[in-house]
Every structure is written in C-alpha cells, then in structure tokens.
Scaffold this active site. Structure first.
Site, PDB file in Angstrom:
ATOM      1  N   TYR A   1      -1.783  -1.797  10.438  1.00 35.36           N
ATOM      2  CA  TYR A   1      -1.837  -1.711   8.947  1.00 35.36           C
ATOM      3  C   TYR A   1      -0.491  -1.179   8.568  1.00 35.36           C
ATOM      4  CZ  TYR A   1      -3.917  -1.427   4.295  1.00 35.36           C
ATOM      5  OH  TYR A   1      -4.252  -1.434   2.786  1.00 35.36           O
ATOM      6  N   SER A  57       0.748  -1.112   0.058  1.00 40.10           N
ATOM      7  CA  SER A  57      -0.067  -0.028  -0.086  1.00 40.10           C
ATOM      8  C   SER A  57       1.060   1.223  -0.135  1.00 40.10           C
ATOM      9  CB  SER A  57      -0.819   0.020   1.403  1.00 40.10           C
ATOM     10  OG  SER A  57      -1.151   1.339   1.605  1.00 40.10           O
TER      11      SER A  57
HETATM   12  P1  NAD Z   1     -11.805  -6.416  -0.219  1.00 38.10           P
HETATM   13  O1  NAD Z   1     -12.266  -6.356   1.253  1.00 38.10           O
HETATM   14  O2  NAD Z   1     -12.480  -6.143  -1.535  1.00 38.10           O
HETATM   15  O3  NAD Z   1     -11.193  -8.008  -0.351  1.00 38.10           O
HETATM   16  C1  NAD Z   1     -10.327  -8.730   0.710  1.00 38.10           C
HETATM   17  C2  NAD Z   1     -10.602 -10.145   0.525  1.00 38.10           C
HETATM   18  O4  NAD Z   1      -9.715 -10.753   1.511  1.00 38.10           O
HETATM   19  C3  NAD Z   1     -12.103 -10.720   0.596  1.00 38.10           C
HETATM   20  O5  NAD Z   1     -12.528 -11.456  -0.488  1.00 38.10           O
HETATM   21  C4  NAD Z   1     -11.920 -11.512   2.007  1.00 38.10           C
HETATM   22  O6  NAD Z   1     -12.862 -12.333   2.126  1.00 38.10           O
HETATM   23  C5  NAD Z   1     -10.409 -11.808   2.055  1.00 38.10           C
HETATM   24  N1  NAD Z   1     -10.107 -12.071   3.286  1.00 38.10           N
HETATM   25  C6  NAD Z   1      -9.947 -11.431   4.454  1.00 38.10           C
HETATM   26  N2  NAD Z   1      -9.400 -12.086   5.266  1.00 38.10           N
HETATM   27  C7  NAD Z   1      -8.825 -13.235   4.993  1.00 38.10           C
HETATM   28  C8  NAD Z   1      -8.259 -14.474   5.351  1.00 38.10           C
HETATM   29  N3  NAD Z   1      -7.900 -14.325   6.855  1.00 38.10           N
HETATM   30  N4  NAD Z   1      -7.821 -15.256   4.840  1.00 38.10           N
HETATM   31  C9  NAD Z   1      -8.367 -15.319   3.218  1.00 38.10           C
HETATM   32  N5  NAD Z   1      -8.986 -14.418   2.695  1.00 38.10           N
HETATM   33  C10 NAD Z   1      -9.248 -13.388   3.758  1.00 38.10           C
HETATM   34  O7  NAD Z   1     -10.484  -5.566   0.022  1.00 38.10           O
HETATM   35  P2  NAD Z   1      -9.414  -4.795  -1.086  1.00 38.10           P
HETATM   36  O8  NAD Z   1      -9.493  -3.384  -0.948  1.00 38.10           O
HETATM   37  O9  NAD Z   1      -9.676  -5.481  -2.420  1.00 38.10           O
HETATM   38  O10 NAD Z   1      -7.947  -5.413  -0.517  1.00 38.10           O
HETATM   39  C11 NAD Z   1      -7.115  -6.273  -1.083  1.00 38.10           C
HETATM   40  C12 NAD Z   1      -5.699  -5.833  -0.540  1.00 38.10           C
HETATM   41  O11 NAD Z   1      -5.387  -4.760  -1.146  1.00 38.10           O
HETATM   42  C13 NAD Z   1      -5.553  -6.059   1.112  1.00 38.10           C
HETATM   43  O12 NAD Z   1      -4.201  -6.559   1.410  1.00 38.10           O
HETATM   44  C14 NAD Z   1      -5.588  -4.373   1.118  1.00 38.10           C
HETATM   45  O13 NAD Z   1      -4.640  -4.065   2.363  1.00 38.10           O
HETATM   46  C15 NAD Z   1      -4.736  -3.791   0.055  1.00 38.10           C
HETATM   47  N6  NAD Z   1      -4.823  -2.427  -0.591  1.00 38.10           N
HETATM   48  C16 NAD Z   1      -6.372  -2.065  -0.397  1.00 38.10           C
HETATM   49  C17 NAD Z   1      -6.226  -0.665  -0.897  1.00 38.10           C
HETATM   50  C18 NAD Z   1      -7.636  -0.043  -1.078  1.00 38.10           C
HETATM   51  O14 NAD Z   1      -7.665   1.255  -1.020  1.00 38.10           O
HETATM   52  N7  NAD Z   1      -8.763  -0.686  -1.305  1.00 38.10           N
HETATM   53  C19 NAD Z   1      -5.240   0.301  -0.954  1.00 38.10           C
HETATM   54  C20 NAD Z   1      -3.944  -0.329  -0.851  1.00 38.10           C
HETATM   55  C21 NAD Z   1      -3.765  -1.708  -0.639  1.00 38.10           C
END
Ligand code: NAD
Length: 260
Positions: free
Chosen positions: A155, A142
């Site tokens: 985080y 991130s």
């Molecule tokens: P999201 O909530 O849409 O998807 C996350 C997925 O991870 C879900 O399907 C959930 O069921 C799964 N998950 C959660 N805990 C789990 C576990 N213990 N084991 C297996 N699966 C698990 O979230 P997203 O925004 O797509 O985030 C995905 C990644 O991107 C994360 O690591 C997040 O930190 C990172 N990220 C997101 C953003 C943002 O702005 N959305 C920015 C930077 C980084």
C-alpha cells in the site's frame, strides 16, 4: 455550480470516499460515471444522484483489466458526452508483516492501485486530448504517499508511486490543458478502514480501541478521523481549478497527522 457541463469518471465510487466525491460533484452540476467493481452498488449510487435531480450512470469495471477500463470510458463518453474529470480512487487494503505477504497479494495491491491508475489515466487522457477540452486527473493517494506504517508494504509503495505518476501526467498533459494532482487523506471511517481495525488489533496484539487511539489517530493534532466530505472538498478544488497553475501537487488532509 462549479462543475456545470463537466463529466466525471470516478472509480470505486459505489462506496466510501469515492461515493462522497460523486455526490459532491453531482451537486456542483457534473454528470457522473460511478465506475466500480460492484455494479449493483454502483447502480444504487447512480440512482441516488438521479433521484436528487442529477445525472449519473453505474458502470461495471475492474480497474486492473485493460479492456474493461477502455470499454467503461467509452460507455461514459457515449452516455454522458465526454470525460473531463478522472478520479482514480478504487482501492483495497491488505495488511501483513512483509515476511508474511504472499507474492500474489503484493501483485494484487499494485495492480489495483497502480495499474488501475495508469489504465484509467490513459483511457481518459486519450479522450481529453481528442476532444480538445483538457481535463483534471485526481489520484486518491494517502498519508501513506508520504509516510510509512508497519504492515502496509504494498500500500505504501503504491501510494508513493501515484505521486510520481501525477507529476509525469502534469508535465505531459500541460500542452493539452490536462492537470494531475493527488489527494492524501488520513484515516477515514469507510468500510476499508472498518475492516482493518480488528485485523490490526490481531496483528499487533492490542485492543480495537487502542488501534484507533494509538495507531490510526495517534499522530493527529486532535484525535479526529478525517471525513469523506473533507476529502470530497479537496477533490472539488482540484476538479474545478481552471488552470495549470495547480498541477503536479499532492495535498494532505489528515488532521495534521502528516505535516509537510
Ligand atoms: P471503500 O472500501 O469504501 O471503497 C472502495 C471501492 O472501490 C469499493 O466500492 C470497491 O468495490 C471498489 N473497488 C475495489 N477494487 C476495485 C477494482 N479492482 N475495480 C473497481 N473498483 C474497485 O474504500 P475507501 O476507504 O473509500 O477507499 C477509497 C480510496 O481512498 C482507496 O484508494 C484508498 O486507498 C484511499 N484512502 C482511504 C483512506 C481511508 O482511511 N479510508 C485513507 C487514505 C486513502
């Protein structure tokens, strides 16, 4: 078809960024394991890929559970033939001021982001080494791998940690043609971010519109969210790159929020 004959194990790919990566990889010819805590949503995402003529399976896994991770990678290798790409993407967010964080919440955050990255890396590397096919390991970092924000102590700590893990995997993996890199997105409007908007508004005492404009997108060059496709295109670059020339790196995709 940049990923023909490759198999990708993508965690957290039943939703958001991970799902988009799975769809893009499938269009590039990869076979996909949709590895997620939410089995029903994982099966639905796999069905979407299969209906479009690709090949995918849904695999239930909690990335913090050693036995489940090892079993999920075994299932993938048995069903799809190998594992060539790992995208360690599963993640959650919990926001509080430090003095209000419970120890249990701190440990849960580090377990999902860091234990999950370690366990999936180890299981996939074992196959990448024994198959002699090498591989590409991609961590979902991130902007918070490089920069801090208030309310996000575990985080920010975990996302910084992923860069250390990637650099170590890059050094240890090189002799077996295993590369490791980190993608560092800015804010992307997934369920993870939608949930934070009202929570941050409450904690900071401002409106939801102000959270978007003056907190999430304030430092971008154009006030725009990063998209799931922006992130998936970087994930494709790291997965398809053929040599160790591109390893141990972290790439920020954030509309200029963070500049290196
Ligand atoms: P999201 O909530 O849409 O998807 C996350 C997925 O991870 C879900 O399907 C959930 O069921 C799964 N998950 C959660 N805990 C789990 C576990 N213990 N084991 C297996 N699966 C698990 O979230 P997203 O925004 O797509 O985030 C995905 C990644 O991107 C994360 O690591 C997040 O930190 C990172 N990220 C997101 C953003 C943002 O702005 N959305 C920015 C930077 C980084």
């Amino acid at each position: 078809m940049q990923l023909q004959d490759k198999v990708a194990f993508v965690t957290g790919s039943a939703s958001g960024i991970g799902k988009e990566i799975a769809l893009v990889y499938a269009r590039e010819g990869a076979k996909i394991a949709i590895a997620d805590l939410n089995k029903e949503a994982a099966d639905a995402a796999a069905a979407e890929i299969n209906a479009a003529g690709g090949k995918a399976i849904g695999v239930a896994v909690d990335v913090t559970n050693e036995a489940q991770v090892d079993a999920a990678v075994e299932t993938t290798v048995s069903a799809l033939g190998s594992v060539d790409i790992l995208v360690s993407n599963a993640g959650i967010q919990i926001v509080h001021p430090i003095e209000e964080f419970s120890f249990a919440e701190w440990k849960k955050m580090l377990a999902i982001h860091l234990d999950g990255a370690f366990l999936t890396t180890r299981a996939c590397m074992r196959h990448m080494i024994s198959s002699k096919r090498g591989g590409s390991i991609i961590y979902m970092g991130s902007v918070h791998s490089k920069e801090a924000s208030v309310l996000k102590a575990p985080y920010v700590t975990a996302k910084h940690g992923l860069i250390g893990l990637a650099k170590t995997v890059a050094k240890e993996g090189a002799k077996n043609n295993i590369r490791a890199n980190v993608i560092c997105p800015g804010f992307v409007r997934t369920p993870l971010v939608e949930k934070q908007i009202p929570e941050q508004a409450k904690s900071l005492g401002i409106s939801e519109a102000d959270v978007i404009k003056n907190v999430m997108l304030k430092e971008t060059v154009d006030g725009e969210f990063t998209t799931t496709d922006d992130v998936a295109q970087i994930a494709l670059l790291f997965a398809a790159f053929p040599t160790n020339a591109l390893t141990g790196q972290s790439l920020v995709v954030s509309h200029g929020w963070f500049m290196q």
